[in-house]
Write a protein that holds these residues in place. Structure first.
Motif, PDB file in Angstrom:
ATOM      1  N   SER A 189      75.234  51.301  31.422  1.00 17.01           N
ATOM      2  CA  SER A 189      75.684  49.944  31.726  1.00 17.01           C
ATOM      3  C   SER A 189      74.554  49.173  32.393  1.00 17.01           C
ATOM      4  O   SER A 189      73.478  49.705  32.665  1.00 17.01           O
ATOM      5  N   CYS A 190      74.823  47.912  32.701  1.00 18.18           N
ATOM      6  CA  CYS A 190      73.763  47.030  33.194  1.00 18.18           C
ATOM      7  C   CYS A 190      73.335  47.369  34.622  1.00 18.18           C
ATOM      8  O   CYS A 190      74.118  47.870  35.426  1.00 18.18           O
ATOM      9  N   LEU A 191      72.070  47.079  34.903  1.00 19.03           N
ATOM     10  CA  LEU A 191      71.590  47.114  36.268  1.00 19.03           C
ATOM     11  C   LEU A 191      72.218  45.937  37.002  1.00 19.03           C
ATOM     12  O   LEU A 191      72.365  44.849  36.446  1.00 19.03           O
ATOM     13  N   GLN A 192      72.576  46.149  38.265  1.00 19.56           N
ATOM     14  CA  GLN A 192      73.244  45.096  39.028  1.00 19.56           C
ATOM     15  C   GLN A 192      72.377  44.533  40.147  1.00 19.56           C
ATOM     16  O   GLN A 192      72.529  43.380  40.542  1.00 19.56           O
ATOM     17  N   THR A 193      71.467  45.360  40.672  1.00 18.70           N
ATOM     18  CA  THR A 193      70.574  44.934  41.746  1.00 18.70           C
ATOM     19  C   THR A 193      69.222  45.605  41.555  1.00 18.70           C
ATOM     20  O   THR A 193      69.096  46.583  40.804  1.00 18.70           O
ATOM     21  N   PRO A 194      68.177  45.118  42.236  1.00 26.95           N
ATOM     22  CA  PRO A 194      66.876  45.788  42.158  1.00 26.95           C
ATOM     23  C   PRO A 194      66.928  47.253  42.575  1.00 26.95           C
ATOM     24  O   PRO A 194      66.108  48.055  42.110  1.00 26.95           O
ATOM     25  N   ASN A 199      72.080  35.699  28.598  1.00 28.65           N
ATOM     26  CA  ASN A 199      72.266  35.056  29.903  1.00 28.65           C
ATOM     27  C   ASN A 199      73.734  34.875  30.297  1.00 28.65           C
ATOM     28  O   ASN A 199      74.088  35.097  31.458  1.00 28.65           O
ATOM     29  N   PRO A 200      74.630  34.477  29.372  1.00 33.09           N
ATOM     30  CA  PRO A 200      76.047  34.359  29.766  1.00 33.09           C
ATOM     31  C   PRO A 200      76.650  35.682  30.235  1.00 33.09           C
ATOM     32  O   PRO A 200      77.517  35.689  31.113  1.00 33.09           O
ATOM     33  N   ASP A 201      76.200  36.811  29.662  1.00 34.89           N
ATOM     34  CA  ASP A 201      76.678  38.124  30.121  1.00 34.89           C
ATOM     35  C   ASP A 201      76.296  38.344  31.580  1.00 34.89           C
ATOM     36  O   ASP A 201      77.096  38.838  32.385  1.00 34.89           O
ATOM     37  N   LEU A 202      75.055  37.994  31.909  1.00 33.69           N
ATOM     38  CA  LEU A 202      74.549  38.188  33.268  1.00 33.69           C
ATOM     39  C   LEU A 202      75.254  37.252  34.248  1.00 33.69           C
ATOM     40  O   LEU A 202      75.623  37.647  35.357  1.00 33.69           O
ATOM     41  N   ASP A 239      77.319  39.709  22.479  1.00 34.58           N
ATOM     42  CA  ASP A 239      78.358  40.702  22.774  1.00 34.58           C
ATOM     43  C   ASP A 239      79.535  40.565  21.802  1.00 34.58           C
ATOM     44  O   ASP A 239      79.871  39.459  21.361  1.00 34.58           O
ATOM     45  N   PHE A 240      80.157  41.684  21.467  1.00 34.93           N
ATOM     46  CA  PHE A 240      81.364  41.736  20.622  1.00 34.93           C
ATOM     47  C   PHE A 240      81.130  41.121  19.235  1.00 34.93           C
ATOM     48  O   PHE A 240      82.049  40.559  18.645  1.00 34.93           O
ATOM     49  N   ASP A 241      79.926  41.205  18.704  1.00 38.60           N
ATOM     50  CA  ASP A 241      79.620  40.518  17.448  1.00 38.60           C
ATOM     51  C   ASP A 241      78.863  41.453  16.512  1.00 38.60           C
ATOM     52  O   ASP A 241      77.647  41.616  16.625  1.00 38.60           O
ATOM     53  N   THR A 283      76.052  45.371  28.689  1.00 36.64           N
ATOM     54  CA  THR A 283      76.859  45.143  29.892  1.00 36.64           C
ATOM     55  C   THR A 283      77.583  46.419  30.299  1.00 36.64           C
ATOM     56  O   THR A 283      77.371  46.959  31.385  1.00 36.64           O
ATOM     57  N   ALA A 284      78.435  46.926  29.417  1.00 36.90           N
ATOM     58  CA  ALA A 284      79.219  48.129  29.726  1.00 36.90           C
ATOM     59  C   ALA A 284      78.562  49.408  29.221  1.00 36.90           C
ATOM     60  O   ALA A 284      78.932  50.497  29.634  1.00 36.90           O
ATOM     61  N   GLY A 285      77.604  49.269  28.313  1.00 38.53           N
ATOM     62  CA  GLY A 285      76.987  50.464  27.731  1.00 38.53           C
ATOM     63  C   GLY A 285      77.887  51.168  26.738  1.00 38.53           C
ATOM     64  O   GLY A 285      77.753  52.378  26.531  1.00 38.53           O
ATOM     65  N   LEU A 286      78.787  50.405  26.100  1.00 34.03           N
ATOM     66  CA  LEU A 286      79.762  51.015  25.195  1.00 34.03           C
ATOM     67  C   LEU A 286      79.670  50.496  23.764  1.00 34.03           C
ATOM     68  O   LEU A 286      80.260  51.087  22.861  1.00 34.03           O
TER      69      LEU A 286
END
Length: 416
Positions: free
Chosen positions: A117-122, A142-145, A174-176, A207-210
């Motif tokens: 899944s996504c990194l959330q912080t440094p 960018n909208p995902d972030l 995403d989802f496409d 985002t989710a890694g799925l």
């Protein structure tokens, strides 16, 4: 129904309370070793010093305010996770859950390849660096972030300040499934060139890694690392349960080996008893829609669209209601009993041999011959996604050289 709709969801807390409550409700909580109620203000022990008591109350008020803010933020992230998981389940056709509030999660697929899944912080950069990651490959837009308030600039900047780990982006919607198909050649080309230079462990994430990340990892294993698609898919699923769109990978493979042809298709909704008709799915994804135009002569709403060969699912939106057209081809009901329209697009002018080769991949016989692998690799090596790719490759090579010098792998020439 394979469409994105925000619906109401119940929320739960990841904190050790029996149930989630709003921040302004009374609650009992453990905070820095103290137990309190109401505003979480802890009564100070009686003391002869009034100033000491006042100071203590000020500190506990600040602590209470800080905790309320944290709980509100957690509640917000939980609700966003619920909505995202619901949308992902509907769009992907499988029950999938992502809990952003629980932090980054990942699995090693191979010793040199991680999907997560996504990194959330440094701080997540340090976590990945500690397990040997040299390349972070982000597929988010960018909208995902922005949805989960991820500060990508801070993560990228921190990565630049460290030796031996690099952060790159290659966006996929995403989802496409269609955007995935169209972007795979560019994305995997970029990934393979970066990995060839950086070596080490690669972390691929969306985002989710799925969905997107497993699909890119799977395609990389299939096109570059020498796996057959079914074998790579079994290995991937054994390490990380996920839902990569196999049809998109097969279509992208056929696009490279056979070529991509388009055909013009007309979509039609009969009747003049509605004020608007849109269509969603197709090549634009479930998060977007295109309006149909009313034709008075035919008494119907029409849309003409040129589509590459392939299979597409879609649904009409009539006066805001998602419906399928019973006069067109429909899918079998999914797990929730919902049905979509679908269309198989092919170009009749394409020769029979090319059509049969594409059909072979789409019917599940996606094994690559040695010559086909060579053809794909040549395609990826020569692929140029955009004008700044050469500049980015130069930056990758410069960074790799700098890291090698820093680690002593290569020496710095003596000055004359």
């Amino acid at each position: 129904m394979n469409c994105l709709q925000s619906v109401g969801h119940s929320r739960f807390s990841a904190l050790p309370w029996p149930k989630r409550v709003d921040a302004h409700h009374r609650r009992t909580a453990v905070f820095n070793g103290f137990v309190g109620t109401g505003s979480l203000r802890v009564a100070a022990m009686k003391t002869s010093s009034n100033s000491r008591s006042s100071l203590y109350e000020d500190e506990t008020e600040e602590q209470a305010s800080s905790l309320d803010a944290k709980m509100t933020d957690l509640s917000d992230r939980e609700e966003k996770s619920e909505i995202y998981s619901s949308n992902m389940t509907q769009a992907m056709g499988a029950v999938l859950t992502y809990r952003h509030e629980l932090g980054m999660n990942y699995n090693f697929i191979r010793p040199d390849l991680i999907v997560g899944s996504c990194l959330q912080t440094p701080a997540d950069v340090d976590k990945l660096r500690s397990v040997g990651v040299k390349t972070i490959f982000c597929l988010q837009q960018n909208p995902d972030l922005e949805y989960f308030r991820v500060d990508i600039n801070a993560i990228q900047q921190y990565s630049k300040e460290l030796n031996g780990i690099h952060h790159y982006r290659a966006e996929i919607r995403d989802f496409d499934a269609f955007d995935l198909r169209m972007r795979l050649p560019a994305v995997v080309s970029k990934l393979s060139k970066i990995v060839d230079i950086n070596g080490g462990v690669t972390y691929i994430h969306c985002t989710a890694g799925l969905g997107r990340a497993p699909a890119v990892a799977l395609t990389y294993m299939y096109w570059v690392l020498g796996y057959q698609l079914d074998d790579a898919h079994k290995l991937l699923q054994s390490k990380r349960p996920c839902f990569p769109k196999l049809d998109a990978i097969r279509s992208a493979t056929a696009d490279i080996l056979v070529g991509q042809w388009k055909a013009r298709v007309t979509f039609k909704w009969d009747g003049d008893d509605c004020s608007s008709v849109d269509i969603s799915g197709l090549d634009i994804g479930w998060g977007q829609s295109i309006p149909l135009k009313f034709d008075e002569e035919q008494g119907a709403w029409l849309l003409e669209r040129e589509l590459p060969e392939g299979r597409y699912e879609y649904k009409y939106i009539v006066d805001g209601e998602w419906v399928y057209n019973s006069n067109e081809l429909v899918t079998s009901p999914n797990m929730d009993g919902h049905v979509n329209n679908y269309i198989e697009v092919f170009n009749e002018d394409v020769n029979i041999e090319a059509r049969q080769r594409r059909k072979k991949f789409m019917d599940g016989d996606a094994e690559l011959t040695t010559d086909e692998r060579k053809m794909i690799r040549q395609f990826l090596d020569s692929y140029k996604d955009d004008a700044d790719l050469d500049e980015e490759e130069a930056e990758v090579r410069a960074s790799a050289t700098s890291d090698a010098i820093a680690s002593g792998t290569i020496g710095v020439p003596d000055k004359a």
